[in-house]
Motif scaffolding. Structure first.
Motif, PDB file in Angstrom:
ATOM      1  N   UNK A 165       0.796  -1.258   0.086  1.00 20.95           N
ATOM      2  CA  UNK A 165      -0.015  -0.024   0.077  1.00 20.95           C
ATOM      3  C   UNK A 165       0.940   1.311   0.026  1.00 20.95           C
ATOM      4  N   UNK A 166       1.885   1.202   0.764  1.00 21.13           N
ATOM      5  CA  UNK A 166       2.832   2.474   1.156  1.00 21.13           C
ATOM      6  C   UNK A 166       3.262   2.746  -0.309  1.00 21.13           C
ATOM      7  N   UNK A 167       3.860   1.592  -1.103  1.00 17.20           N
ATOM      8  CA  UNK A 167       4.514   1.965  -2.295  1.00 17.20           C
ATOM      9  C   UNK A 167       3.549   2.271  -3.540  1.00 17.20           C
ATOM     10  N   UNK A 168       2.463   1.760  -3.349  1.00 16.93           N
ATOM     11  CA  UNK A 168       1.463   2.239  -4.138  1.00 16.93           C
ATOM     12  C   UNK A 168       0.812   3.731  -4.189  1.00 16.93           C
ATOM     13  N   UNK A 169       0.730   4.183  -2.757  1.00 15.93           N
ATOM     14  CA  UNK A 169      -0.024   5.584  -2.700  1.00 15.93           C
ATOM     15  C   UNK A 169       1.048   6.557  -2.258  1.00 15.93           C
ATOM     16  N   UNK A 170       2.175   6.064  -1.991  1.00 14.06           N
ATOM     17  CA  UNK A 170       3.481   6.996  -1.375  1.00 14.06           C
ATOM     18  C   UNK A 170       3.107   7.740  -0.212  1.00 14.06           C
ATOM     19  N   UNK A 171       2.043   7.476   0.695  1.00  9.07           N
ATOM     20  CA  UNK A 171       1.791   8.279   1.830  1.00  9.07           C
ATOM     21  C   UNK A 171       1.621   7.111   3.073  1.00  9.07           C
ATOM     22  N   UNK A 172       2.201   7.407   3.884  1.00  6.11           N
ATOM     23  CA  UNK A 172       2.254   6.451   5.204  1.00  6.11           C
ATOM     24  C   UNK A 172       0.934   6.539   5.747  1.00  6.11           C
ATOM     25  N   UNK A 173       0.215   7.540   5.853  1.00  6.70           N
ATOM     26  CA  UNK A 173      -1.285   7.565   6.596  1.00  6.70           C
ATOM     27  C   UNK A 173      -2.314   7.090   5.791  1.00  6.70           C
ATOM     28  N   UNK A 174      -2.112   7.405   4.464  1.00  3.90           N
ATOM     29  CA  UNK A 174      -2.936   6.688   3.351  1.00  3.90           C
ATOM     30  C   UNK A 174      -2.925   5.100   3.451  1.00  3.90           C
ATOM     31  N   UNK A 175      -1.657   4.600   3.497  1.00  2.00           N
ATOM     32  CA  UNK A 175      -1.298   3.140   3.562  1.00  2.00           C
ATOM     33  C   UNK A 175      -1.948   2.663   4.671  1.00  2.00           C
ATOM     34  N   UNK A 176      -1.938   3.127   5.711  1.00  4.04           N
ATOM     35  CA  UNK A 176      -2.347   2.876   7.053  1.00  4.04           C
ATOM     36  C   UNK A 176      -4.013   2.631   6.771  1.00  4.04           C
ATOM     37  N   UNK A 177      -4.367   3.502   6.274  1.00  4.52           N
ATOM     38  CA  UNK A 177      -5.877   3.519   6.247  1.00  4.52           C
ATOM     39  C   UNK A 177      -6.320   2.348   5.016  1.00  4.52           C
ATOM     40  N   UNK A 178      -5.394   2.410   4.120  1.00  5.85           N
ATOM     41  CA  UNK A 178      -5.847   1.259   3.077  1.00  5.85           C
ATOM     42  C   UNK A 178      -5.707   0.056   3.689  1.00  5.85           C
ATOM     43  N   UNK A 179      -4.506  -0.376   4.540  1.00  2.84           N
ATOM     44  CA  UNK A 179      -4.465  -1.611   5.181  1.00  2.84           C
ATOM     45  C   UNK A 179      -5.744  -1.787   6.074  1.00  2.84           C
ATOM     46  N   UNK A 180      -6.109  -0.854   6.847  1.00  2.00           N
ATOM     47  CA  UNK A 180      -7.075  -0.991   7.846  1.00  2.00           C
ATOM     48  C   UNK A 180      -8.548  -1.416   6.663  1.00  2.00           C
ATOM     49  N   UNK A 181      -8.619  -0.645   6.066  1.00  2.00           N
ATOM     50  CA  UNK A 181      -9.912  -0.860   5.116  1.00  2.00           C
ATOM     51  C   UNK A 181      -9.975  -2.349   4.428  1.00  2.00           C
ATOM     52  N   UNK A 182      -8.643  -2.562   4.009  1.00  2.00           N
ATOM     53  CA  UNK A 182      -8.520  -3.812   3.296  1.00  2.00           C
ATOM     54  C   UNK A 182      -8.709  -5.041   4.370  1.00  2.00           C
ATOM     55  N   UNK A 183      -8.441  -4.816   5.540  1.00  2.00           N
ATOM     56  CA  UNK A 183      -8.507  -5.875   6.606  1.00  2.00           C
ATOM     57  C   UNK A 183      -9.968  -6.178   6.897  1.00  2.00           C
ATOM     58  N   UNK A 184     -10.641  -4.956   6.860  1.00  2.00           N
ATOM     59  CA  UNK A 184     -12.036  -4.994   7.314  1.00  2.00           C
ATOM     60  C   UNK A 184     -12.669  -5.519   6.059  1.00  2.00           C
ATOM     61  N   UNK A 185     -12.537  -5.420   4.771  1.00  2.00           N
ATOM     62  CA  UNK A 185     -13.041  -6.096   3.681  1.00  2.00           C
ATOM     63  C   UNK A 185     -12.789  -7.587   3.727  1.00  2.00           C
ATOM     64  N   UNK A 186     -11.343  -7.871   4.366  1.00  8.98           N
ATOM     65  CA  UNK A 186     -10.997  -9.282   4.017  1.00  8.98           C
ATOM     66  C   UNK A 186     -11.747  -9.982   5.293  1.00  8.98           C
TER      67      UNK A 186
END
Length: 170
Positions: free
Chosen positions: A21-42
């Protein structure tokens, strides 16, 4: 499937999920949000998981969530390489300030070179080189044929070689 099975199969791969996520969006905070959203979806769709590689399954969800996040960004917004430089996140074991500066400059050049790659090349390179996934796993995550993964990796490596400064060992 139970929450205990989810925890055992999916949660060990959170570092890989954040890295992608971090390499795709280049923002630490956004990557953290993406991982959180992804785990919720998973977790929400865990009952549809039919076995296999939980890491690849989670990384596909992360990839899709990251691209949705990028698509939702306002048009025209650009990201500076200085917004979240990798070099600041890596402790430097170098013995002196000159070596530390050279190391930081190398990391900054690598970060800039990776950021300059198109997303489809960068994601294949990150999944292969940093996450140590097989071509088959990368193909599953990115939903492209294995041959396309191999082609993208070759093109990404060639692009990095072209971006390497003259006289450097590439």
């Amino acid at each position: 499937m139970s929450e205990e099975q989810f925890a055992a199969l999916v949660l060990p791969h959170l570092d890989a999920a954040f890295n992608l996520a971090r390499w795709l969006v280049h923002e630490r905070a956004a990557a953290e949000d993406i991982v959180q959203d992804s785990v919720e979806r998973a977790l929400q769709y865990f009952t549809t998981f039919r076995g296999g590689d939980a890491r690849a399954w989670l990384l596909r969800i992360v990839r899709n969530t990251a691209y949705s996040h990028l698509a939702a960004r306002k048009p025209g917004r650009t990201m500076s390489i200085d917004d979240t430089p990798i070099a600041q996140d890596i402790p430097d074991p170098a013995p002196g300030p000159e070596a530390a500066l050279a190391h930081l400059q190398d990391l900054s050049r690598l970060d800039a070179a990776l950021a300059a790659l198109p997303a489809e090349l960068r994601e294949c390179l990150i999944l292969c080189e940093l996450e140590q996934l097989s071509y088959k796993e990368i193909a599953e995550i990115t939903e492209v044929p294995v041959g396309t993964v191999m082609s993208r990796l070759w093109r990404a490596r060639q692009a990095l070689l072209r971006l390497a400064p003259a006289g450097s060992a590439a």
